[in-house]
Design a protein around this motif. Structure first.
Motif, PDB file in Angstrom:
ATOM      1  N   VAL A  74      -2.447 -55.077   4.833  1.00  9.92           N
ATOM      2  CA  VAL A  74      -2.024 -55.617   6.117  1.00  9.92           C
ATOM      3  C   VAL A  74      -0.814 -56.524   5.927  1.00  9.92           C
ATOM      4  O   VAL A  74      -0.776 -57.325   4.987  1.00  9.92           O
ATOM      5  CB  VAL A  74      -3.184 -56.426   6.753  1.00  9.92           C
ATOM      6  N   VAL A  75       0.155 -56.386   6.822  1.00 13.23           N
ATOM      7  CA  VAL A  75       1.287 -57.301   6.917  1.00 13.23           C
ATOM      8  C   VAL A  75       1.304 -57.809   8.357  1.00 13.23           C
ATOM      9  O   VAL A  75       1.335 -57.015   9.300  1.00 13.23           O
ATOM     10  CB  VAL A  75       2.627 -56.604   6.578  1.00 13.23           C
ATOM     11  N   TRP A  76       1.249 -59.116   8.537  1.00 13.63           N
ATOM     12  CA  TRP A  76       1.286 -59.749   9.859  1.00 13.63           C
ATOM     13  C   TRP A  76       2.700 -60.246  10.084  1.00 13.63           C
ATOM     14  O   TRP A  76       3.251 -60.947   9.231  1.00 13.63           O
ATOM     15  CB  TRP A  76       0.289 -60.907   9.881  1.00 13.63           C
ATOM     16  N   THR A  77       3.319 -59.852  11.204  1.00 18.42           N
ATOM     17  CA  THR A  77       4.702 -60.247  11.469  1.00 18.42           C
ATOM     18  C   THR A  77       4.864 -60.783  12.877  1.00 18.42           C
ATOM     19  O   THR A  77       4.108 -60.444  13.779  1.00 18.42           O
ATOM     20  CB  THR A  77       5.683 -59.064  11.319  1.00 18.42           C
ATOM     21  N   THR A  78       5.885 -61.605  13.033  1.00 20.56           N
ATOM     22  CA  THR A  78       6.328 -62.002  14.359  1.00 20.56           C
ATOM     23  C   THR A  78       7.811 -62.323  14.259  1.00 20.56           C
ATOM     24  O   THR A  78       8.243 -63.024  13.347  1.00 20.56           O
ATOM     25  CB  THR A  78       5.531 -63.204  14.922  1.00 20.56           C
ATOM     26  N   GLY A  79       8.594 -61.748  15.159  1.00 20.10           N
ATOM     27  CA  GLY A  79      10.030 -61.992  15.149  1.00 20.10           C
ATOM     28  C   GLY A  79      10.782 -60.964  15.967  1.00 20.10           C
ATOM     29  O   GLY A  79      10.344 -59.829  16.108  1.00 20.10           O
ATOM     30  N   GLN A  80      11.885 -61.390  16.504  1.00 15.35           N
ATOM     31  CA  GLN A  80      12.776 -60.507  17.249  1.00 15.35           C
ATOM     32  C   GLN A  80      13.817 -59.952  16.271  1.00 15.35           C
ATOM     33  O   GLN A  80      14.224 -60.632  15.332  1.00 15.35           O
ATOM     34  CB  GLN A  80      13.469 -61.285  18.363  1.00 15.35           C
ATOM     35  N   VAL A  81      14.249 -58.702  16.474  1.00 16.25           N
ATOM     36  CA  VAL A  81      15.254 -58.062  15.623  1.00 16.25           C
ATOM     37  C   VAL A  81      16.490 -57.786  16.476  1.00 16.25           C
ATOM     38  O   VAL A  81      16.396 -57.149  17.519  1.00 16.25           O
ATOM     39  CB  VAL A  81      14.730 -56.742  15.021  1.00 16.25           C
ATOM     40  N   ASP A  82      17.657 -58.267  16.004  1.00 17.44           N
ATOM     41  CA  ASP A  82      18.881 -58.038  16.778  1.00 17.44           C
ATOM     42  C   ASP A  82      19.680 -56.864  16.220  1.00 17.44           C
ATOM     43  O   ASP A  82      19.289 -56.248  15.224  1.00 17.44           O
ATOM     44  CB  ASP A  82      19.718 -59.320  16.882  1.00 17.44           C
ATOM     45  N   HIS A  83      20.808 -56.554  16.861  1.00 19.54           N
ATOM     46  CA  HIS A  83      21.628 -55.404  16.470  1.00 19.54           C
ATOM     47  C   HIS A  83      22.206 -55.530  15.067  1.00 19.54           C
ATOM     48  O   HIS A  83      22.490 -54.524  14.418  1.00 19.54           O
ATOM     49  CB  HIS A  83      22.763 -55.191  17.474  1.00 19.54           C
ATOM     50  N   GLY A  84      22.387 -56.738  14.574  1.00 16.68           N
ATOM     51  CA  GLY A  84      22.880 -56.948  13.218  1.00 16.68           C
ATOM     52  C   GLY A  84      21.775 -56.888  12.177  1.00 16.68           C
ATOM     53  O   GLY A  84      22.010 -57.160  11.008  1.00 16.68           O
ATOM     54  N   LEU A  85      20.554 -56.544  12.610  1.00 17.56           N
ATOM     55  CA  LEU A  85      19.361 -56.451  11.759  1.00 17.56           C
ATOM     56  C   LEU A  85      18.930 -57.803  11.218  1.00 17.56           C
ATOM     57  O   LEU A  85      18.306 -57.903  10.162  1.00 17.56           O
ATOM     58  CB  LEU A  85      19.553 -55.434  10.634  1.00 17.56           C
ATOM     59  N   SER A  86      19.254 -58.845  11.966  1.00 15.99           N
ATOM     60  CA  SER A  86      18.764 -60.189  11.660  1.00 15.99           C
ATOM     61  C   SER A  86      17.462 -60.406  12.418  1.00 15.99           C
ATOM     62  O   SER A  86      17.254 -59.850  13.498  1.00 15.99           O
ATOM     63  CB  SER A  86      19.782 -61.245  12.092  1.00 15.99           C
ATOM     64  N   ILE A  87      16.608 -61.215  11.825  1.00 14.41           N
ATOM     65  CA  ILE A  87      15.362 -61.614  12.471  1.00 14.41           C
ATOM     66  C   ILE A  87      15.638 -62.906  13.219  1.00 14.41           C
ATOM     67  O   ILE A  87      16.257 -63.820  12.678  1.00 14.41           O
ATOM     68  CB  ILE A  87      14.236 -61.837  11.436  1.00 14.41           C
ATOM     69  N   ARG A  88      15.167 -62.996  14.428  1.00 19.47           N
ATOM     70  CA  ARG A  88      15.342 -64.203  15.242  1.00 19.47           C
ATOM     71  C   ARG A  88      13.977 -64.854  15.479  1.00 19.47           C
ATOM     72  O   ARG A  88      12.972 -64.165  15.580  1.00 19.47           O
ATOM     73  CB  ARG A  88      15.985 -63.856  16.574  1.00 19.47           C
ATOM     74  N   PRO A  89      13.971 -66.173  15.598  1.00 18.17           N
ATOM     75  CA  PRO A  89      12.701 -66.868  15.852  1.00 18.17           C
ATOM     76  C   PRO A  89      12.165 -66.544  17.244  1.00 18.17           C
ATOM     77  O   PRO A  89      12.930 -66.184  18.140  1.00 18.17           O
ATOM     78  CB  PRO A  89      13.070 -68.343  15.734  1.00 18.17           C
ATOM     79  N   VAL A  90      10.862 -66.674  17.393  1.00 19.02           N
ATOM     80  CA  VAL A  90      10.232 -66.376  18.678  1.00 19.02           C
ATOM     81  C   VAL A  90       9.391 -67.525  19.225  1.00 19.02           C
ATOM     82  O   VAL A  90       9.066 -67.548  20.400  1.00 19.02           O
ATOM     83  CB  VAL A  90       9.371 -65.104  18.597  1.00 19.02           C
ATOM     84  N   GLY A  91       9.025 -68.475  18.390  1.00 19.13           N
ATOM     85  CA  GLY A  91       8.234 -69.610  18.864  1.00 19.13           C
ATOM     86  C   GLY A  91       6.756 -69.281  18.998  1.00 19.13           C
ATOM     87  O   GLY A  91       6.324 -68.141  18.857  1.00 19.13           O
ATOM     88  N   ASN A  92       5.974 -70.319  19.267  1.00 14.59           N
ATOM     89  CA  ASN A  92       4.522 -70.218  19.480  1.00 14.59           C
ATOM     90  C   ASN A  92       3.781 -69.558  18.321  1.00 14.59           C
ATOM     91  O   ASN A  92       2.749 -68.937  18.510  1.00 14.59           O
ATOM     92  CB  ASN A  92       4.206 -69.477  20.784  1.00 14.59           C
ATOM     93  N   VAL A  93       4.299 -69.698  17.114  1.00 14.91           N
ATOM     94  CA  VAL A  93       3.681 -69.047  15.965  1.00 14.91           C
ATOM     95  C   VAL A  93       2.311 -69.635  15.672  1.00 14.91           C
ATOM     96  O   VAL A  93       1.388 -68.911  15.300  1.00 14.91           O
ATOM     97  CB  VAL A  93       4.613 -69.104  14.734  1.00 14.91           C
ATOM     98  N   ARG A  94       2.154 -70.919  15.849  1.00 18.31           N
ATOM     99  CA  ARG A  94       0.827 -71.526  15.617  1.00 18.31           C
ATOM    100  C   ARG A  94      -0.229 -70.858  16.491  1.00 18.31           C
ATOM    101  O   ARG A  94      -1.332 -70.563  16.024  1.00 18.31           O
ATOM    102  CB  ARG A  94       0.852 -73.021  15.921  1.00 18.31           C
ATOM    103  N   ILE A  95       0.099 -70.653  17.755  1.00 18.42           N
ATOM    104  CA  ILE A  95      -0.845 -70.022  18.687  1.00 18.42           C
ATOM    105  C   ILE A  95      -1.148 -68.600  18.239  1.00 18.42           C
ATOM    106  O   ILE A  95      -2.306 -68.167  18.230  1.00 18.42           O
ATOM    107  CB  ILE A  95      -0.277 -70.044  20.119  1.00 18.42           C
TER     108      ILE A  95
END
Length: 174
Positions: A74-95
């Protein structure tokens, strides 16, 4: 949802994430249409994008377990992916982690949790006090911050060779 014909609230967002010119998946792999089955409702937001693109990469490498197949881990992920293939923060990770707490701890006990991945800004919100207070200290070795798709695949030791990357002028090459 779970193999049915029911569309989720994120279906239009997923389509935009996949298809050119807005999406990245078609530019990386060459396919204009995908179907992604999920086991539970995803209401909105963009935090599912890193997991979705990882699923596409695993599929391309023959590593994505199907519904009736046993999975290796299992791999648990959270993050937005942009056109440059960078990961962007999404917030509320604790929740999000708290909602996943019992599942993650179960996977740790089974030796199946390989990584918990998020943007460095989101990881900064997870201080040691919170992790130990929630009895999640066993998850700490699995926590990793990634800011690009290349970092994510390198960390997980997965080959990433997009089929169409050089033909998409919106994506970097090399």
């Amino acid at each position: 949802l779970d193999g049915t014909a029911r569309a989720l609230p994120i279906s239009a967002d997923y389509d935009a994430f996949v298809r050119k010119p807005t999406g990245v998946v078609q530019g990386l792999f060459g396919y204009p249409v995908f179907r992604m089955d999920v086991s539970a409702m995803i209401d909105g937001g963009q935090s599912w994008q890193m997991g979705a693109i990882l699923a596409h990469i695993l599929f391309e490498n023959g590593l994505l377990a199907g519904k009736e197949e046993g999975s290796y881990g299992v791999v648990w992920t959270t993050g937005q992916v942009d056109h440059g293939l960078s990961i962007r923060p999404v917030g509320n990770v604790r929740i999000k982690l708290e909602r996943s707490r019992s599942y993650l701890l179960e996977q740790i006990q089974k030796g199946r949790l390989h990584a918990i991945l998020m943007h460095p800004d989101d990881q900064k919100d997870l201080d040691d006090f919170w992790l130990s207070d929630q009895k999640m200290e066993s998850l700490v070795p699995c926590l990793h911050a990634v800011s690009t798709l290349a970092e994510l695949t390198r960390l997980l030791k997965i080959a990433f060779q997009p089929r169409k990357m050089a033909t998409n002028p919106l994506l970097p090459t090399g």
